[in-house]
Design a protein around this motif. Structure first.
Motif, PDB file in Angstrom:
ATOM      1  N   UNK A 274      46.381  33.736  21.594  1.00 59.59           N
ATOM      2  CA  UNK A 274      45.863  32.382  21.392  1.00 59.59           C
ATOM      3  C   UNK A 274      44.762  32.396  20.334  1.00 59.59           C
ATOM      4  N   UNK A 275      44.586  31.227  19.696  1.00 57.38           N
ATOM      5  CA  UNK A 275      43.597  31.083  18.631  1.00 57.38           C
ATOM      6  C   UNK A 275      42.660  29.924  18.960  1.00 57.38           C
ATOM      7  N   UNK A 276      41.519  29.889  18.297  1.00 61.08           N
ATOM      8  CA  UNK A 276      40.542  28.850  18.621  1.00 61.08           C
ATOM      9  C   UNK A 276      39.809  28.372  17.369  1.00 61.08           C
ATOM     10  N   UNK A 277      39.390  27.123  17.439  1.00 60.97           N
ATOM     11  CA  UNK A 277      38.428  26.584  16.484  1.00 60.97           C
ATOM     12  C   UNK A 277      37.103  26.496  17.220  1.00 60.97           C
ATOM     13  N   UNK A 278      36.036  26.932  16.576  1.00 59.60           N
ATOM     14  CA  UNK A 278      34.716  26.964  17.212  1.00 59.60           C
ATOM     15  C   UNK A 278      33.754  26.073  16.437  1.00 59.60           C
ATOM     16  N   UNK A 279      32.983  25.298  17.173  1.00 60.16           N
ATOM     17  CA  UNK A 279      31.930  24.489  16.552  1.00 60.16           C
ATOM     18  C   UNK A 279      30.591  24.869  17.183  1.00 60.16           C
ATOM     19  N   UNK A 280      29.594  25.131  16.335  1.00 58.88           N
ATOM     20  CA  UNK A 280      28.250  25.443  16.826  1.00 58.88           C
ATOM     21  C   UNK A 280      27.519  24.122  17.090  1.00 58.88           C
ATOM     22  N   UNK A 281      27.162  23.900  18.339  1.00 59.29           N
ATOM     23  CA  UNK A 281      26.475  22.670  18.709  1.00 59.29           C
ATOM     24  C   UNK A 281      24.963  22.778  18.523  1.00 59.29           C
ATOM     25  N   UNK A 282      24.385  23.847  19.080  1.00 61.28           N
ATOM     26  CA  UNK A 282      22.930  23.987  19.026  1.00 61.28           C
ATOM     27  C   UNK A 282      22.571  25.461  19.153  1.00 61.28           C
ATOM     28  N   UNK A 283      21.491  25.874  18.468  1.00 61.00           N
ATOM     29  CA  UNK A 283      21.038  27.263  18.552  1.00 61.00           C
ATOM     30  C   UNK A 283      19.631  27.307  19.142  1.00 61.00           C
ATOM     31  N   UNK A 284      19.386  28.314  19.962  1.00 58.44           N
ATOM     32  CA  UNK A 284      18.094  28.459  20.642  1.00 58.44           C
ATOM     33  C   UNK A 284      17.480  29.803  20.249  1.00 58.44           C
ATOM     34  N   UNK A 285      16.310  29.798  19.621  1.00 59.87           N
ATOM     35  CA  UNK A 285      15.677  31.072  19.246  1.00 59.87           C
ATOM     36  C   UNK A 285      15.072  31.771  20.476  1.00 59.87           C
ATOM     37  N   UNK A 286      14.796  33.045  20.312  1.00 56.24           N
ATOM     38  CA  UNK A 286      14.076  33.774  21.366  1.00 56.24           C
ATOM     39  C   UNK A 286      12.699  33.157  21.531  1.00 56.24           C
ATOM     40  N   UNK A 287      12.244  33.022  22.785  1.00 58.90           N
ATOM     41  CA  UNK A 287      10.907  32.453  22.997  1.00 58.90           C
ATOM     42  C   UNK A 287      10.236  33.087  24.204  1.00 58.90           C
ATOM     43  N   UNK A 288       8.921  33.052  24.186  1.00 61.85           N
ATOM     44  CA  UNK A 288       8.142  33.567  25.310  1.00 61.85           C
ATOM     45  C   UNK A 288       8.304  32.647  26.513  1.00 61.85           C
ATOM     46  N   UNK A 289       8.647  33.223  27.669  1.00 62.70           N
ATOM     47  CA  UNK A 289       8.784  32.432  28.889  1.00 62.70           C
ATOM     48  C   UNK A 289       7.431  32.235  29.546  1.00 62.70           C
ATOM     49  N   UNK A 290       7.218  31.074  30.111  1.00 63.68           N
ATOM     50  CA  UNK A 290       6.018  30.849  30.908  1.00 63.68           C
ATOM     51  C   UNK A 290       6.166  31.607  32.234  1.00 63.68           C
ATOM     52  N   UNK A 291       5.079  31.699  32.973  1.00 63.76           N
ATOM     53  CA  UNK A 291       5.117  32.397  34.271  1.00 63.76           C
ATOM     54  C   UNK A 291       6.174  31.775  35.174  1.00 63.76           C
TER      55      UNK A 291
END
Length: 335
Positions: A274-291
């Motif tokens: 099987x084959x697919x078309x992919x669309x990038x919706x949103x990207x999230x960078x690495x970030x510091x988590x709060x406690x």
């Protein structure tokens, strides 16, 4: 998590090969090599685990003179006896560890485990297309004298591995973590508590590269949008993908392109073609988590550390005591 489990597996394997208690040698029923508390262990299990039939056969074919010395001289026979007894004690200690875990009120579901192994055995040989009449010969080539022997070997190996995981889980569940411990852990190891870079993507799956290419061209030419096709296609799906997962072939493509980007047809599943078309919706960078965001991970990490301390420092002593209080009989007709 998997890495930690492997460490525990290695640790318990090492302590399982050291036998502390006194061994009693006395005659047992025929075809029984040992009795561990009230549990009897078959001679077939020892033969398969030690691979003695396979080893002797290989030596006979490759080194006939050595085979003759090994089987026809007192020194050779003594060497084989020492080897078999060493293998026997390794099996005995694994069974002891299984019993040790069970006496902590951990149900290893022995009956269900045997049933699952038996079911998987039948399914495996059926799927492989091996006729019923040829199974015994196939098993013999692997060093097993019978189907029961194969099942028993798999049964004890599975029980042993399950006992390690079950004990680890019990320690994790029973370990309590204070607010103060969590605060100290977060402050001292703050840089460890970050979210991985990720992306939301949409996938449209096609049964052929031709269908995927046709749809891609129609989207690029403006006849309809990607989202319109996505909403009308049953095989469409959306997901969030971890961009640190280098084993995923899509990660590099997503990293190198902006939100809104639509890929040309990609091979999605090589087995189903099987084959697919992919669309990038949103990207999230690495970030510091709060406690608060990191709280669950902090709790798990602290519990995991305490579980490791138990396996490193407390378990060896507990297991040694259990060994010393156990009744272990080896068949004097064999050893």
């Amino acid at each position: 998590m998997r890495k930690k489990t492997n460490l525990l597996l290695l640790f318990v394997f090492l302590i399982s090969t050291v036998l502390y208690p006194k061994i009693i040698y006395q005659p047992l029923e025929q075809a029984i090599f040992a009795k561990v508390n009230d549990e009897t262990l078959s001679e077939e299990l020892l033969i398969s685990r030690s691979m003695i039939v396979y080893l002797l056969s290989d030596i006979y074919n490759s080194y006939p003179e050595f085979y003759s010395a090994l089987t026809r001289t007192a020194t050779g026979v003594e060497l084989m006896d020492i080897y078999l007894q060493d293998q026997a004690l390794k099996i005995v200690n694994q069974v002891l560890f299984i019993q040790f875990v069970e006496q902590k009120n951990i149900d290893l579901q022995r009956e269900q485990t045997w049933s699952n192994i038996e079911e998987n055995f039948s399914k495996t040989f059926k799927d492989a297309g091996i006729p019923e009449g040829e199974i015994d010969n196939y098993l013999l080539a692997l060093g097993y004298t019978s189907k029961t022997n194969y099942l028993e070997d798999a049964y004890y190996s599975t029980l042993y591995n399950n006992s390690i995981s079950a004990l680890y889980t019990k320690i994790i569940q029973e370990t309590e973590i204070t607010d103060e411990e969590m605060t100290v852990e977060y402050q001292n190891n703050k840089t460890n508590y970050k979210s991985d870079p990720a992306a939301d993507i949409k996938l449209i799956i096609f049964n052929s590269t031709e269908d995927a290419s046709y749809t891609y061209n129609r989207i690029i030419e403006g006849y309809y949008t990607y989202d319109e096709v996505f909403e009308q296609t049953e095989s469409a799906t959306s997901m969030r993908i971890n961009l640190k997962d280098d084993s995923n072939s899509l990660v590099q493509t997503i990293k190198n392109n902006p939100p809104g980007f639509i890929t040309t047809p990609l091979l999605y599943d090589s087995q189903n073609n099987t084959y697919a078309l992919l669309k990038i919706e949103r990207k999230y960078p690495e970030k510091q988590l709060t406690f608060e965001e990191a709280k669950d991970q902090i709790i798990f990490n602290l519990k995991d550390k305490k579980a490791q301390e138990y396996f490193d420092k407390i378990l060896p002593t507990e297991f040694q005591k259990f060994q010393e209080e156990s009744l272990i009989i080896l068949n004097s007709d064999m050893f």
